[in-house]
Write an enzyme that holds these catalytic residues in place. Sequence first.
Site, PDB file in Angstrom:
ATOM      1  N   LYS A  79      48.431  32.807  16.672  1.00  0.00           N
ATOM      2  CA  LYS A  79      49.417  31.957  17.340  1.00  0.00           C
ATOM      3  C   LYS A  79      50.764  32.060  16.619  1.00  0.00           C
ATOM      4  CE  LYS A  79      50.072  27.148  18.921  1.00  0.00           C
ATOM      5  NZ  LYS A  79      49.471  25.801  19.009  1.00  0.00           N
ATOM      6  N   SER A 159      49.214  23.589  23.593  1.00  0.00           N
ATOM      7  CA  SER A 159      50.255  24.576  23.372  1.00  0.00           C
ATOM      8  C   SER A 159      49.713  25.964  23.044  1.00  0.00           C
ATOM      9  CB  SER A 159      51.150  24.110  22.222  1.00  0.00           C
ATOM     10  OG  SER A 159      50.416  24.052  20.999  1.00  0.00           O
ATOM     11  N   SER A 183      45.922  20.631  21.593  1.00  0.00           N
ATOM     12  CA  SER A 183      46.440  21.979  21.849  1.00  0.00           C
ATOM     13  C   SER A 183      45.470  23.118  21.555  1.00  0.00           C
ATOM     14  CB  SER A 183      47.731  22.207  21.051  1.00  0.00           C
ATOM     15  OG  SER A 183      48.789  21.489  21.614  1.00  0.00           O
TER      16      SER A 183
END
Length: 493
Positions: A79, A159, A183
């Site tokens: 990420k 997210s 998330s």
Amino acid sequence: MTDLTRLTISQAREKLRAGEISAVELTDAYLAAIDAANDKFNAYVAVTHDKARDMARASDARLAAGQGGALEGIPLGVKDLFATEGVHTQACSHVLDGFRPRYESTVTSNLWADGAVMLGKLNMDEFAMGSSNETSWYGPVKNPWRATGSNADRVPGGSSGGSAAAVAAFLCAGATATDTGGSIRQPAAFTGTVGIKPSYGRCSRWGIIAYASSLDQAGPIARDVRDAAILLKSMASVDEKDTTSVDRPVPDYEAALGQSVKGLKVGIPKEYRVEGMPQEVEALWQQGIAWLKEAGAEIVDISLPHTGYALPTYYIISPAEASSNLARYDGVRYGLRVPGKDIVEMYESTRAAGFGDEVKRRIMIGTYVLSAGYYDAYYLKAQKVRTLIKKDFDDAFAAGVDVILTPATPSAAFGIADKEMASDPVKMYLNDIFTVTVNMAGLPGISVPAGLDGQGLPLGLQLIGRPFDEETLFRTAHVIEQAAGTFQPQKWW
């Protein structure tokens, strides 16, 4: 030979150790898949071809010498919130344009030390602020899942949308992610993958770009429960550079899989039956209860009375911490700089151009609730309510409950640019209704795929555990997975 990208981490690990495949072959298969399909998903914002092949060659050398680590040769996506030395790290924000850190986050350092291979950096909501991966400077990520008979694009959740989409679309064997209010778990539920947010302090936050420091926690997204257990074992550690990381042994989570849940007390909170929840989410919840009961678990009704206050409390505390954390992005030392006639105008112009609308919204909310005259009315009150939310869980666990079962999300994945969501931020925030309490209390939570809705889209169940009892979560999630099976999208790309 089967498509190498379809191997789970545990399957690939066995084949690598047996010499049936090489790390270079496996890495090349993933890089080819990314090059062929990433433009369909927008899951990666940077692909590190050369670095990945170099790491894979080094893995093959260690495997040949009998020195392979726990993740030797396994290709992972990272990420864009994790600092990766010399590699694009921007939290998918314009304000961090061109930033390549000179240091590595503790979590990714742990993974590379265990032999994992980095494929690249994954798309996400800007600064991890979003539930749909539509706030990224690099544009939205598309979910590999589509409704039956439809070619309309769906969001992957946020997210960590890039992480979830890349895992579901076989563009990495597993991925790092972070969870501040859901998330990891919400995108996992939307993509038919497994995502675990460990207890606060289980993984170091050092080198992870901060959103809300008292809520942020790193964890993995993987294709099945076993892979998630393997990844978390490598990611977790104590770290002197993060004083909130906890100094306690990291168990062998994989060893918990297959253990009986007979006699385990599973709490069902009545407050999670929210108004307007689709019937199929309720039906899935009941199915999960039935599976655990069949496996010998004891089902008990519990009350978490302050659940209704969790979402408003979260959306006071997290923007307040974000307002403080994001003050450092000013255009002076790194990232975007928009010139001005003096330093104040330069700050203002840089921040106006560098931050997206959702980030600005949360900074303004956070600055407001921390400002003189409002601090006591909002922020202080929210902290007191947070204590009550944590006490609800403490009371349930003190009464003998071992694990709590809830839905992971109030619905399946919705459409990209959904007009209802886009016009009303509060509707978007409601996606976190089942997940934010876990962050507020610092508890571990896992989302495991449990079925499909009427449109053929995946739905997840969430298990919430005692602090630092991720083993029970993995053990219980594995029972649900064995009953439900695993889920893969129909390939359209």
